[in-house]
Design a protein around this motif. Sequence first.
Motif, PDB file in Angstrom:
ATOM      1  N   PHE A 400      30.424  23.066   3.333  1.00  0.00           N
ATOM      2  CA  PHE A 400      30.425  24.707   2.968  1.00  0.00           C
ATOM      3  C   PHE A 400      30.843  25.041   1.505  1.00  0.00           C
ATOM      4  CE2 PHE A 400      31.934  23.914   7.467  1.00  0.00           C
ATOM      5  CZ  PHE A 400      31.295  24.990   8.180  1.00  0.00           C
ATOM      6  N   GLY A 401      30.424  26.329   1.512  1.00  0.00           N
ATOM      7  CA  GLY A 401      30.602  26.834   0.018  1.00  0.00           C
ATOM      8  C   GLY A 401      32.127  26.932  -0.300  1.00  0.00           C
ATOM      9  N   SER A 402      32.666  27.090   0.555  1.00  0.00           N
ATOM     10  CA  SER A 402      34.340  27.207   0.252  1.00  0.00           C
ATOM     11  C   SER A 402      34.915  25.889  -0.205  1.00  0.00           C
ATOM     12  CB  SER A 402      34.871  27.808   1.422  1.00  0.00           C
ATOM     13  OG  SER A 402      34.779  26.848   2.721  1.00  0.00           O
ATOM     14  N   GLY A 403      34.218  24.749  -0.118  1.00  0.00           N
ATOM     15  CA  GLY A 403      34.781  23.360  -0.283  1.00  0.00           C
ATOM     16  C   GLY A 403      35.026  22.691   0.918  1.00  0.00           C
ATOM     17  N   ALA A 404      35.127  23.429   2.054  1.00  0.00           N
ATOM     18  CA  ALA A 404      35.686  22.633   3.372  1.00  0.00           C
ATOM     19  C   ALA A 404      34.342  21.769   3.836  1.00  0.00           C
ATOM     20  CB  ALA A 404      35.860  23.872   4.519  1.00  0.00           C
ATOM     21  N   VAL A 405      34.954  20.832   4.704  1.00  0.00           N
ATOM     22  CA  VAL A 405      33.967  19.901   5.363  1.00  0.00           C
ATOM     23  C   VAL A 405      34.664  19.827   6.760  1.00  0.00           C
ATOM     24  CG1 VAL A 405      33.213  17.442   5.544  1.00  0.00           C
ATOM     25  CG2 VAL A 405      33.582  18.625   3.293  1.00  0.00           C
ATOM     26  N   HIS A 406      33.534  20.098   7.626  1.00  0.00           N
ATOM     27  CA  HIS A 406      33.936  19.913   8.972  1.00  0.00           C
ATOM     28  C   HIS A 406      33.336  18.877   9.611  1.00  0.00           C
ATOM     29  CE1 HIS A 406      35.634  24.171   9.933  1.00  0.00           C
ATOM     30  NE2 HIS A 406      35.881  23.758   8.554  1.00  0.00           N
ATOM     31  N   ILE A 407      33.650  17.837  10.544  1.00  0.00           N
ATOM     32  CA  ILE A 407      32.914  16.894  11.239  1.00  0.00           C
ATOM     33  C   ILE A 407      33.135  17.273  12.452  1.00  0.00           C
ATOM     34  CG2 ILE A 407      32.807  14.403  11.711  1.00  0.00           C
ATOM     35  CD1 ILE A 407      34.582  14.093   9.051  1.00  0.00           C
ATOM     36  N   LEU A 408      31.549  17.665  13.163  1.00  0.00           N
ATOM     37  CA  LEU A 408      31.513  17.909  14.472  1.00  0.00           C
ATOM     38  C   LEU A 408      31.079  17.059  15.568  1.00  0.00           C
ATOM     39  CD1 LEU A 408      29.793  21.379  13.624  1.00  0.00           C
ATOM     40  CD2 LEU A 408      32.119  20.903  13.518  1.00  0.00           C
ATOM     41  N   ASN A 409      31.370  17.168  16.745  1.00  0.00           N
ATOM     42  CA  ASN A 409      30.632  16.298  17.838  1.00  0.00           C
ATOM     43  C   ASN A 409      29.109  16.798  17.985  1.00  0.00           C
ATOM     44  OD1 ASN A 409      29.585  15.872  20.492  1.00  0.00           O
ATOM     45  ND2 ASN A 409      31.689  14.937  20.819  1.00  0.00           N
ATOM     46  N   ALA A 410      28.149  15.773  17.646  1.00  0.00           N
ATOM     47  CA  ALA A 410      26.947  16.360  17.641  1.00  0.00           C
ATOM     48  C   ALA A 410      26.436  16.949  18.998  1.00  0.00           C
ATOM     49  CB  ALA A 410      25.995  14.795  17.086  1.00  0.00           C
ATOM     50  N   SER A 411      27.053  16.651  19.966  1.00  0.00           N
ATOM     51  CA  SER A 411      26.705  17.137  21.315  1.00  0.00           C
ATOM     52  C   SER A 411      26.859  18.555  21.250  1.00  0.00           C
ATOM     53  CB  SER A 411      26.957  16.086  22.259  1.00  0.00           C
ATOM     54  OG  SER A 411      26.396  14.622  22.255  1.00  0.00           O
ATOM     55  N   THR A 412      28.429  18.824  20.983  1.00  0.00           N
ATOM     56  CA  THR A 412      28.953  19.966  21.501  1.00  0.00           C
ATOM     57  C   THR A 412      29.084  21.113  20.289  1.00  0.00           C
ATOM     58  OG1 THR A 412      31.231  19.151  21.281  1.00  0.00           O
ATOM     59  CG2 THR A 412      30.260  19.165  23.394  1.00  0.00           C
ATOM     60  N   LEU A 413      29.050  20.614  19.151  1.00  0.00           N
ATOM     61  CA  LEU A 413      29.261  21.462  17.948  1.00  0.00           C
ATOM     62  C   LEU A 413      30.742  21.728  17.726  1.00  0.00           C
ATOM     63  CD1 LEU A 413      26.076  23.398  17.473  1.00  0.00           C
ATOM     64  CD2 LEU A 413      26.561  20.892  16.538  1.00  0.00           C
ATOM     65  N   GLN A 414      31.667  20.988  18.592  1.00  0.00           N
ATOM     66  CA  GLN A 414      32.964  21.213  18.384  1.00  0.00           C
ATOM     67  C   GLN A 414      34.014  20.258  17.417  1.00  0.00           C
ATOM     68  OE1 GLN A 414      34.470  24.241  19.638  1.00  0.00           O
ATOM     69  NE2 GLN A 414      32.052  24.576  20.239  1.00  0.00           N
ATOM     70  N   SER A 415      34.924  20.638  17.008  1.00  0.00           N
ATOM     71  CA  SER A 415      35.586  19.635  16.093  1.00  0.00           C
ATOM     72  C   SER A 415      36.870  19.869  16.158  1.00  0.00           C
ATOM     73  CB  SER A 415      35.364  20.088  14.607  1.00  0.00           C
ATOM     74  OG  SER A 415      35.866  21.440  14.289  1.00  0.00           O
ATOM     75  N   ASP A 416      37.776  18.641  15.912  1.00  0.00           N
ATOM     76  CA  ASP A 416      39.201  18.430  16.136  1.00  0.00           C
ATOM     77  C   ASP A 416      39.744  19.071  14.872  1.00  0.00           C
ATOM     78  OD1 ASP A 416      41.933  17.741  15.864  1.00  0.00           O
ATOM     79  OD2 ASP A 416      41.476  15.849  17.174  1.00  0.00           O
ATOM     80  N   PRO A 417      40.813  20.054  15.031  1.00  0.00           N
ATOM     81  CA  PRO A 417      41.343  20.907  13.778  1.00  0.00           C
ATOM     82  C   PRO A 417      41.819  19.893  12.924  1.00  0.00           C
ATOM     83  CG  PRO A 417      42.138  21.694  15.948  1.00  0.00           C
ATOM     84  CD  PRO A 417      41.496  20.684  16.055  1.00  0.00           C
ATOM     85  N   GLU A 418      42.288  18.505  13.163  1.00  0.00           N
ATOM     86  CA  GLU A 418      42.652  17.497  12.171  1.00  0.00           C
ATOM     87  C   GLU A 418      41.389  17.078  11.318  1.00  0.00           C
ATOM     88  OE1 GLU A 418      44.703  14.580  13.752  1.00  0.00           O
ATOM     89  OE2 GLU A 418      46.548  15.768  14.598  1.00  0.00           O
ATOM     90  N   GLU A 419      40.069  17.170  11.842  1.00  0.00           N
ATOM     91  CA  GLU A 419      38.937  16.670  11.044  1.00  0.00           C
ATOM     92  C   GLU A 419      38.023  17.813  10.319  1.00  0.00           C
ATOM     93  OE1 GLU A 419      37.883  12.780  13.940  1.00  0.00           O
ATOM     94  OE2 GLU A 419      36.939  14.603  14.594  1.00  0.00           O
ATOM     95  N   CYS A 420      39.101  18.968  10.140  1.00  0.00           N
ATOM     96  CA  CYS A 420      38.240  20.039   9.325  1.00  0.00           C
ATOM     97  C   CYS A 420      39.059  19.917   8.062  1.00  0.00           C
ATOM     98  CB  CYS A 420      38.656  21.299   9.901  1.00  0.00           C
ATOM     99  SG  CYS A 420      37.717  21.552  11.806  1.00  0.00           S
ATOM    100  N   PHE A 421      38.459  19.396   7.052  1.00  0.00           N
ATOM    101  CA  PHE A 421      39.171  19.126   5.696  1.00  0.00           C
ATOM    102  C   PHE A 421      38.947  20.260   4.639  1.00  0.00           C
ATOM    103  CE2 PHE A 421      38.126  15.023   7.921  1.00  0.00           C
ATOM    104  CZ  PHE A 421      39.313  14.485   7.842  1.00  0.00           C
ATOM    105  N   HIS A 422      39.707  20.434   3.842  1.00  0.00           N
ATOM    106  CA  HIS A 422      39.768  21.383   2.821  1.00  0.00           C
ATOM    107  C   HIS A 422      40.520  20.794   1.599  1.00  0.00           C
ATOM    108  CE1 HIS A 422      38.639  26.025   1.933  1.00  0.00           C
ATOM    109  NE2 HIS A 422      38.583  25.232   0.884  1.00  0.00           N
ATOM    110  N   HIS A 423      40.016  19.866   0.888  1.00  0.00           N
ATOM    111  CA  HIS A 423      40.645  19.487  -0.175  1.00  0.00           C
ATOM    112  C   HIS A 423      39.985  19.915  -1.648  1.00  0.00           C
ATOM    113  CE1 HIS A 423      42.727  16.581   2.394  1.00  0.00           C
ATOM    114  NE2 HIS A 423      41.788  16.476   2.979  1.00  0.00           N
ATOM    115  N   THR A 424      39.484  21.006  -1.660  1.00  0.00           N
ATOM    116  CA  THR A 424      38.663  21.711  -3.012  1.00  0.00           C
ATOM    117  C   THR A 424      38.170  23.045  -2.451  1.00  0.00           C
ATOM    118  OG1 THR A 424      37.135  21.412  -4.854  1.00  0.00           O
ATOM    119  CG2 THR A 424      36.410  20.746  -2.734  1.00  0.00           C
ATOM    120  N   ASP A 425      38.170  23.820  -3.655  1.00  0.00           N
ATOM    121  CA  ASP A 425      37.460  25.220  -3.637  1.00  0.00           C
ATOM    122  C   ASP A 425      36.281  24.996  -3.908  1.00  0.00           C
ATOM    123  OD1 ASP A 425      39.949  26.109  -2.446  1.00  0.00           O
ATOM    124  OD2 ASP A 425      40.583  26.532  -4.323  1.00  0.00           O
ATOM    125  N   ASP A 426      35.503  23.994  -4.480  1.00  0.00           N
ATOM    126  CA  ASP A 426      34.373  24.012  -4.930  1.00  0.00           C
ATOM    127  C   ASP A 426      33.292  23.635  -3.970  1.00  0.00           C
ATOM    128  OD1 ASP A 426      35.134  24.173  -7.741  1.00  0.00           O
ATOM    129  OD2 ASP A 426      35.992  22.194  -7.722  1.00  0.00           O
TER     130      ASP A 426
END
Length: 897
Positions: A400-426
Motif C-alpha cells: 500500500f501507499g501507506s507502507g503497509a503490507v497485507h498477506i492474503l489468502n489467495a482464495s478468500t482475500l482474507q488475512s490474519d491480523p498478525e500478517e498485516c505488517f506496517h513497519h514503514t510510512d513509505d
Amino acid sequence: MSAAKVKEEYSESAGGVGGEETEADTQKMTGQSQVYTATRDTLFPKKITHTRTHALSLEWVFGMNPALPAYTLQDHDQLVVLYAGAHVGVIYNHTSNSQHILQGHCGPISCMCVSEDRRWIATADQGLKSTVMIWDSYSGIPVHTLFDCHPEGGIVAMAFSEDTKHLVTLGAEGVQCVCIWDWTNETDKPVWFTELNPEHGLQDYIIFNPNDSTQLLSSSESQVLFYSRAEGSLQYSTLEPKKLFSKTSQTVELASGSFSQSVFHWREPQILTATAAGSIVVWNLEDSAANQSLCVRTKVVALQEDPITALTITDSCIVTGDTQGCIRFYDEAFLLLTWYNELNLDAIVSISFSKECTEGYLEDCSLEAKPLMISRVFETERQIQCVTFDPQGLYLAVGFGSGAVHILNASTLQSDPEECFHHTDDSIHHITFSLDSKYLATADAGKAVTVFRLQTNKDSSPRWVYMGRYRSHYKPITDLLFGVHLDSTQCRLLSLGMDRRLVEYDLENSDVNKLLILSSERIEQSAVPTCMTWYPLLTEELFLLVASDQHKMKLFNSTTKMCRKTVCGPTYGSPVQKTLVLPRSEEPEVNSYYLTYITEDKVGLQILPLDGNPYKSNALICHPSGVSTFACSYDGLFVFTAGRSDCTVLSWEISINALEAAAALGGKDLVPFYTLLEGGRDGRFYREMEDFFYYCQIRHQGTDSMERRQVSTRIPLSEVPSLMRALAYFPTEQEIEDMQNEVKFSKYAETGKYVTDIDLEEFIKLYVNHRPVFSISSNELVEAFDILGARDNTGQPVLQRNELLKLLQARGEHMTEEEVGECFTTLLGLDEEEQEEKAGGGGGEQSEHDIYKSDSGESEYSLECAIPDEISLETFTGHILGFPSSAKQSGRSSPPE
C-alpha cells in the motif's frame, strides 16, 4: 483504395443510408474491394484462422477509456459495441465473445465518433502529430487517414454529418479551430474552418444538426456555440446563458460551469442543453443569425434533482443519464416515459442507441451478468501500489501507499491480523515472493528493503513473520529479485538501485528482526540501472542480466559480480524498464530462449543469447501514455501489459516464428553488425578500422623493428584500448577492464584457459556493443557546466581553472598530475619548445611532472598561458576540445533558470 472510391461504392451498394447488398450485387462485384463486399457478418466469421506475421500481435483488450463514449453498432442478431482502450479502438461482439481491434494510432485515442448508420467509424489520437483514421465497421479496414489535422494540440471532439459525407473536428489548441472535412475526396485541407475566441472556454463537444448539415453546435462547461455555413465560410455565434426563463416566466440565473451536453431537437429549430442542476435549457433558433454574440430568450425545464451528465435524442424521445447512474426517457413535452435506476452504475458518460430496424427484436435484451471474483475493500489503508501471487498460488501479497503490507489468502482475500505488517510510512513500490514461497520481500520509497519469512511450527499452522528492514540504497530502488544459488538450493535476494549499487542480502544468517547484508557492489559508473533478471543457463556460469538507461545490457557473474558481457540493448526511443525471460517452449524443435521487455511505452521480444544483433529484437507501442508493468503466461505464449493512466490491460500473442524470420532477414554472422558501422561493410569507416587493426600488429611488434613481420589475423588484448581511441571512442579505465574481461574469460568456463587476443570480427562486435549508443549532446555539456560552475558577471556558468584541474584529479576515475599535464599538452598542441617560450625562455630541462604544479604553489607556466582563469562552455568546447560552441549549437543565449 481512395476514400472517394469507397464512398462511391458504398453509395451504390447501400442505396443510401442503411441499405443492404443483394447476392446479385455481390456476384457482380466479385474481385472488387473488401470494403464493398463486406457485410455485418464479415468482421466476425464463425471460423477464425490466424496467420501471425508479427512477433507480437494484439490479441485482446481488457478495460476501456472511461472518458470516451461507447457506441452500439449492432444489436439484432449480434450485440456489437465500439469503445476505445489506450491507442486502439475495440469492436466487441458480445454474442460471440470476440474482439476486432482497430490498430493504427501511435498516440492515445482522444475522441471518436460513428456515422448515423453505424457503417463508418472515425478515431483520432493526441500527440505531436494528430491523426484521424476512418474505418469501415463491416470489414475493420481503414479507408482514409487525415494527417496533422490540428498539429498544435490534437483533437478533442469530432462528428459525422447526417449523410456521412463530412466530418467535423474540434481542436484543442490555445486558439481552438473547427474544421469540416470532405473525407470522401483526396484532400488534405478542410473545406470550411473557423477559429474560436478563447473567451468561450474550452469547447469539448461538437455535433451536426441531423436535419441540416450546414448547422452545428459545440459546447463547453459554460458556453454553447451555434455554427452555420454561409457564403462559403463557417461562422458561429454564442448563446448567452445570462437571462433564461423557466416555464413560469421567472428569470433563472445559471451557475458558471453548469452545462454538460447539447443536442438539436429532432423537429423544431431548437437546441437542448443539459445542466448540472438537473434541468434542460431550450434555445430557440428561429430568428438566429451567425453573429459574434446572440442573446436568445428561451426557457429552462427542471427535470430532476441529480446533475445530468449525458443527453441524446432517439425515436422522438429525449434521453438523459445522470451522476447516480439513472437513465430516463422523456417525450417532446418533457413528460417522463420510463426510467432505469437499478442498474448499479456510476455516473453516465454517454448513451448510444442502435440504428437497426426493430423487426424481429428479442423480447428481453438484458445481459446476463456473470458473478465476479471475490473482492475486498481496504478501508484503513491508502491506495494499493503493487500486488503479487506467490509461485504456489496460496498467498496474495498487497503493498500500500501507506507502507503497509497485507498477506492474503489467495482464495478468500482474507488475512490474519498478525500478517498485516506496517513497519514503514513509505509507499511500497516493489513486492515479490521467493521461488519456494518461503520469503517475501518489499522495496519502499524510503530506499529500504523489508523481508518476511514463512515460519512453520509443528503445533501451529504456518504464519508470516517480520525479519527486518534495511536501508541499503541512498537512491530509489529500481528492482528486487529472488533467486537460487547455482550449487545449492539456498534462496538469494538482490536489490538494484539508481545509486548504481547491486546489494545481496544474507538470508541464511538473518533471523527475526535481524536482516543482514552479504555484499554491496557498484556496477555502473555513469549509467543508471533500470532492471535485472536471471539469465538462462546457456553456459556453465550463472549470470545476472542488468539493463541501464544508456540502452545497454550487461551480464554479471552471479558470484563475483564481475561484468562479463556488454551488448547494445533495444533502442526503441526509451531504455528498457523491465525484463522477463519467457518459459522455454515444450516443443522439441524450439531450442532457443527468448526475452520479453517493456520500455516507457512499448513491449518487445529479444532472441537469446544476447549478442547486440539489432535484428534479433522487435518492439511496438503498447501504451502511448506509459506502461506500468507486464507479465507473461505460464506457457510463454502471451504477454500482458498494464497501462499507467489508460485503464487498460493488453494481451499480446507471441509468434516465435515471425521473430526468428525477421532476424534471419537481417543476415547471418557479421552482416547485421556491418549495418551498425557508418557506411557499412564497403564504407570508409570500415576501411579505416581495418587499417588501424593491422597497424596495431605492427605497433605491437615494434615500429622500428627490422625483423621479418609476423602477419596474423589477431591482435593482443593490450592493443584494444588504443584501437578504440583511434576510432573516436574513448573508454574509461573501468570500461577497458570490462572489455578485456569479456574477451579474456569468454571461454574459461569451457576450456579453463584465458583468451589473450582478438580478431577483427570479434573486435567489430566489441566496438559496436561497447561504444555509446548516443554521443554526448550539447545540452549535457550545458547541464554539466550549470552544475559544476559558478555564474560570472554576465550570468553565464564558468569553471575556475584550478577547480577544473582539481575535479579531474578527485572526481570519477582519478587522474594523476602527470596524466593531466599530458592530456592538456596534447589537446592544446603544446610541445617542449613552446612551453619554454611561454615560460619566459627560462633555461633548464622540464619534465612532464613540472607542467602542472598548482598545489605546490609553483608556476603553471604552460597552462597559465594556454588556459584562462575562468573557463566558459565555449572556451572548454572550442579552445580546449576543438569542438564548435555547444551553447551556439543548442541555440542558447542565456543560462537556464
